[in-house]
Design a protein around this motif. Structure first.
Motif, PDB file in Angstrom:
ATOM      1  N   ARG A   2      25.969  51.292  23.164  1.00 26.22           N
ATOM      2  CA  ARG A   2      26.974  50.786  24.090  1.00 26.22           C
ATOM      3  C   ARG A   2      28.378  50.972  23.525  1.00 26.22           C
ATOM      4  NH1 ARG A   2      25.271  46.869  27.903  1.00 26.22           N
ATOM      5  NH2 ARG A   2      27.170  45.650  27.562  1.00 26.22           N
ATOM      6  N   GLU A   3      29.319  51.230  24.419  1.00 29.58           N
ATOM      7  CA  GLU A   3      30.706  51.369  24.015  1.00 29.58           C
ATOM      8  C   GLU A   3      31.242  50.012  23.562  1.00 29.58           C
ATOM      9  OE1 GLU A   3      35.116  52.475  25.882  1.00 29.58           O
ATOM     10  OE2 GLU A   3      33.302  52.745  27.099  1.00 29.58           O
ATOM     11  N   ILE A   4      32.024  50.020  22.475  1.00 29.69           N
ATOM     12  CA  ILE A   4      32.662  48.793  21.988  1.00 29.69           C
ATOM     13  C   ILE A   4      34.136  48.839  22.353  1.00 29.69           C
ATOM     14  CG2 ILE A   4      33.218  47.384  19.978  1.00 29.69           C
ATOM     15  CD1 ILE A   4      30.840  48.714  18.551  1.00 29.69           C
ATOM     16  N   ILE A   5      34.622  47.787  22.985  1.00 28.15           N
ATOM     17  CA  ILE A   5      36.049  47.687  23.264  1.00 28.15           C
ATOM     18  C   ILE A   5      36.611  46.451  22.553  1.00 28.15           C
ATOM     19  CG2 ILE A   5      35.837  48.846  25.488  1.00 28.15           C
ATOM     20  CD1 ILE A   5      36.284  46.041  26.785  1.00 28.15           C
ATOM     21  N   ILE A   6      37.913  46.453  22.371  1.00 33.88           N
ATOM     22  CA  ILE A   6      38.607  45.336  21.743  1.00 33.88           C
ATOM     23  C   ILE A   6      39.341  44.546  22.815  1.00 33.88           C
ATOM     24  CG2 ILE A   6      40.425  44.670  20.108  1.00 33.88           C
ATOM     25  CD1 ILE A   6      39.842  47.302  18.625  1.00 33.88           C
ATOM     26  N   SER A   7      39.279  43.229  22.701  1.00 35.86           N
ATOM     27  CA  SER A   7      40.104  42.375  23.558  1.00 35.86           C
ATOM     28  C   SER A   7      40.933  41.448  22.678  1.00 35.86           C
ATOM     29  CB  SER A   7      39.247  41.575  24.549  1.00 35.86           C
ATOM     30  OG  SER A   7      38.407  40.658  23.875  1.00 35.86           O
ATOM     31  N   THR A   8      41.996  40.944  23.242  1.00 34.17           N
ATOM     32  CA  THR A   8      42.888  40.024  22.522  1.00 34.17           C
ATOM     33  C   THR A   8      43.696  39.250  23.549  1.00 34.17           C
ATOM     34  OG1 THR A   8      44.461  39.859  20.678  1.00 34.17           O
ATOM     35  CG2 THR A   8      44.831  41.642  22.253  1.00 34.17           C
ATOM     36  N   GLU A   9      44.703  38.492  23.100  1.00 30.65           N
ATOM     37  CA  GLU A   9      45.565  37.754  24.022  1.00 30.65           C
ATOM     38  C   GLU A   9      46.973  38.336  23.996  1.00 30.65           C
ATOM     39  OE1 GLU A   9      44.739  35.507  21.145  1.00 30.65           O
ATOM     40  OE2 GLU A   9      42.672  35.253  21.773  1.00 30.65           O
ATOM     41  N   THR A  10      47.768  37.941  24.974  1.00 27.06           N
ATOM     42  CA  THR A  10      49.132  38.469  25.061  1.00 27.06           C
ATOM     43  C   THR A  10      49.974  38.095  23.846  1.00 27.06           C
ATOM     44  OG1 THR A  10      49.590  36.535  26.461  1.00 27.06           O
ATOM     45  CG2 THR A  10      49.332  38.641  27.568  1.00 27.06           C
ATOM     46  N   ASN A  11      49.638  36.995  23.169  1.00 28.54           N
ATOM     47  CA  ASN A  11      50.480  36.585  22.040  1.00 28.54           C
ATOM     48  C   ASN A  11      50.209  37.365  20.763  1.00 28.54           C
ATOM     49  OD1 ASN A  11      48.026  35.385  21.550  1.00 28.54           O
ATOM     50  ND2 ASN A  11      48.764  33.283  21.830  1.00 28.54           N
ATOM     51  N   THR A  12      49.478  38.467  20.870  1.00 25.40           N
ATOM     52  CA  THR A  12      49.347  39.361  19.724  1.00 25.40           C
ATOM     53  C   THR A  12      50.646  40.130  19.478  1.00 25.40           C
ATOM     54  OG1 THR A  12      47.859  40.975  18.700  1.00 25.40           O
ATOM     55  CG2 THR A  12      48.501  41.391  20.972  1.00 25.40           C
ATOM     56  N   ASP A  13      51.507  40.221  20.524  1.00 26.67           N
ATOM     57  CA  ASP A  13      52.842  40.830  20.433  1.00 26.67           C
ATOM     58  C   ASP A  13      52.840  42.333  20.200  1.00 26.67           C
ATOM     59  OD1 ASP A  13      54.152  38.445  20.966  1.00 26.67           O
ATOM     60  OD2 ASP A  13      54.329  37.887  18.863  1.00 26.67           O
ATOM     61  N   LEU A  14      51.700  42.996  20.355  1.00 25.34           N
ATOM     62  CA  LEU A  14      51.673  44.456  20.250  1.00 25.34           C
ATOM     63  C   LEU A  14      52.366  45.073  21.463  1.00 25.34           C
ATOM     64  CD1 LEU A  14      48.009  44.973  19.031  1.00 25.34           C
ATOM     65  CD2 LEU A  14      50.053  45.736  17.794  1.00 25.34           C
ATOM     66  N   PRO A  15      52.983  46.242  21.293  1.00 24.52           N
ATOM     67  CA  PRO A  15      53.666  46.884  22.421  1.00 24.52           C
ATOM     68  C   PRO A  15      52.700  47.231  23.546  1.00 24.52           C
ATOM     69  CG  PRO A  15      54.237  47.940  20.329  1.00 24.52           C
ATOM     70  CD  PRO A  15      53.103  47.014  20.046  1.00 24.52           C
ATOM     71  N   GLU A  16      53.188  47.179  24.759  1.00 24.38           N
ATOM     72  CA  GLU A  16      52.376  47.528  25.924  1.00 24.38           C
ATOM     73  C   GLU A  16      51.827  48.945  25.801  1.00 24.38           C
ATOM     74  OE1 GLU A  16      50.469  46.762  29.499  1.00 24.38           O
ATOM     75  OE2 GLU A  16      51.601  45.383  28.223  1.00 24.38           O
ATOM     76  N   SER A  17      52.628  49.838  25.246  1.00 20.14           N
ATOM     77  CA  SER A  17      52.183  51.229  25.089  1.00 20.14           C
ATOM     78  C   SER A  17      50.968  51.322  24.169  1.00 20.14           C
ATOM     79  CB  SER A  17      53.321  52.090  24.535  1.00 20.14           C
ATOM     80  OG  SER A  17      53.786  51.574  23.300  1.00 20.14           O
ATOM     81  N   TYR A  18      50.960  50.535  23.098  1.00 18.77           N
ATOM     82  CA  TYR A  18      49.827  50.535  22.162  1.00 18.77           C
ATOM     83  C   TYR A  18      48.576  49.989  22.851  1.00 18.77           C
ATOM     84  CZ  TYR A  18      46.912  49.407  18.125  1.00 18.77           C
ATOM     85  OH  TYR A  18      45.863  49.326  17.236  1.00 18.77           O
ATOM     86  N   LEU A  19      48.736  48.893  23.579  1.00 17.89           N
ATOM     87  CA  LEU A  19      47.601  48.263  24.248  1.00 17.89           C
ATOM     88  C   LEU A  19      46.965  49.214  25.260  1.00 17.89           C
ATOM     89  CD1 LEU A  19      49.220  44.759  24.827  1.00 17.89           C
ATOM     90  CD2 LEU A  19      47.458  45.315  23.139  1.00 17.89           C
ATOM     91  N   LYS A  82      29.842  47.625  28.487  1.00 19.67           N
ATOM     92  CA  LYS A  82      30.626  47.572  27.245  1.00 19.67           C
ATOM     93  C   LYS A  82      30.331  46.307  26.455  1.00 19.67           C
ATOM     94  CE  LYS A  82      34.581  50.200  29.080  1.00 19.67           C
ATOM     95  NZ  LYS A  82      34.038  50.451  30.435  1.00 19.67           N
ATOM     96  N   ASP A  83      30.352  46.436  25.137  1.00 18.72           N
ATOM     97  CA  ASP A  83      30.360  45.288  24.242  1.00 18.72           C
ATOM     98  C   ASP A  83      31.812  44.999  23.862  1.00 18.72           C
ATOM     99  OD1 ASP A  83      27.609  45.009  24.247  1.00 18.72           O
ATOM    100  OD2 ASP A  83      27.327  46.273  22.486  1.00 18.72           O
ATOM    101  N   ILE A  84      32.092  43.764  23.475  1.00 16.74           N
ATOM    102  CA  ILE A  84      33.475  43.340  23.251  1.00 16.74           C
ATOM    103  C   ILE A  84      33.620  42.670  21.897  1.00 16.74           C
ATOM    104  CG2 ILE A  84      35.381  41.917  24.117  1.00 16.74           C
ATOM    105  CD1 ILE A  84      33.832  41.881  26.853  1.00 16.74           C
ATOM    106  N   ILE A  85      34.635  43.074  21.154  1.00 15.85           N
ATOM    107  CA  ILE A  85      35.036  42.330  19.964  1.00 15.85           C
ATOM    108  C   ILE A  85      36.417  41.744  20.254  1.00 15.85           C
ATOM    109  CG2 ILE A  85      35.886  44.442  18.827  1.00 15.85           C
ATOM    110  CD1 ILE A  85      35.063  42.977  16.155  1.00 15.85           C
ATOM    111  N   HIS A  86      36.480  40.430  20.275  1.00 15.69           N
ATOM    112  CA  HIS A  86      37.737  39.764  20.634  1.00 15.69           C
ATOM    113  C   HIS A  86      38.466  39.296  19.381  1.00 15.69           C
ATOM    114  CE1 HIS A  86      40.521  37.619  23.310  1.00 15.69           C
ATOM    115  NE2 HIS A  86      40.620  36.778  22.285  1.00 15.69           N
TER     116      HIS A  86
END
Length: 290
Positions: A2-19, A82-86
């Protein structure tokens, strides 16, 4: 597999382009300016609009993730195989992490083949960002989700987040300083240096007079604390509350002192900025201890 995707919250402060480039699933945290609530895509203030509202004395506040939104986003990913690593904001600073854990458990009951692993970084902002980039590297190497989660949890112990603020009033409002300390500190131009400790809590590290001395003190602490991680930085994060020039000044100081070249420089979003205020400057890196 299964495909692994990453999730997080908006307060990670990474740029929108990176996300977007890395297809990161983002769970919103919410904020308000006076009576107006923001946080959902399409209903956001720009960084300048938010900090200008704070400078104008408007009342701001924050709220953690919405359990219903978490379920919707996780369900959509699980249904597509998909599997998720948050990668989560510190559980010691927000109830959002527990909301994520609860949502993950519910979705895994609904989709028995789906794996969701929640990593409480006990950190904030680009501290989470460093772990996200690390997990992305491990996914690209083909590691399985449990190995990635374990490695992310282990590296989180070495996340160092330092910052100083321009206005002590916001720390007072957030319960981090007494009113007397805030007033006295402002009068004598006292700048506290705070950090996120091993328990994921925000605690004082030192006090100096003046912003320039505070930035210098953070750089020296970083220099002394990097140890074996000096040449193993995923990136050095610099975060700021709508204060680009001081962020670039800090970058130049680090380059001169340590020769670091890999930087991520980002504004602090409203979820954290509501409690730290405009003019805040932070430094995020990997070190021997927090």
């Amino acid at each position: 597999m299964r495909e692994i995707i990453i999730s997080t919250e908006t307060n990670t402060d990474l740029p929108e382009s990176y996300l977007k480039e890395n297809k990161i699933l983002v769970i919103p945290h919410y904020y308000n300016v006076e009576e107006d609530i923001y946080g959902e895509e399409g209903n956001l203030l720009t960084i300048k609009e938010f900090y200008d509202a704070m400078r104008a004395g408007k009342k701001v506040g924050t709220a953690a993730s919405n359990p219903a939104v978490i379920l919707d986003k996780f369900r959509e990913a699980a249904a597509s195989g998909k599997d998720i690593i948050h990668i989560s904001f510190s559980s010691a600073l927000s109830s959002g992490c527990q909301n994520i854990v609860n949502g993950a458990e519910e979705i895994m009951e609904e989709f028995s083949e789906c794996k969701i692993r929640v990593v409480d970084t006990l950190s904030a902002s680009l501290g989470e960002g460093i772990i996200i980039e690390y997990c992305q590297m491990l996914i690209n190497k083909g590691q399985d989700i449990d190995a990635i989660a374990a490695a992310a949890k282990e590296l989180s112990k070495n996340l160092c987040v330092l910052f100083t603020v321009d206005n002590l009033e916001y720390l007072y409002r957030g319960g981090r300083l007494s009113k007397t300390s805030a007033v006295l500190g402002t009068v004598i131009n006292l700048k506290p240096i705070l950090h996120v400790d091993e328990e994921g809590k925000l605690v004082p590290l030192a006090k100096v007079r003046g912003k320039k001395k505070a930035l210098s003190a953070m750089v020296q602490y970083m220099k002394e604390n990097m140890g074996s991680f000096k040449d193993k930085q995923i990136f050095v994060g610099i975060i700021h509350g709508d204060s680009d020039k001081e962020a670039m000044d800090l970058k130049a100081m680090i380059e001169k002192e340590m020769g670091q070249q890999q930087f991520m420089i980002c504004p602090i979003g409203p979820s954290i900025g509501a409690h730290s205020g405009p003019g805040t400057i932070g430094l995020v890196y990997l070190g021997e201890k927090r």
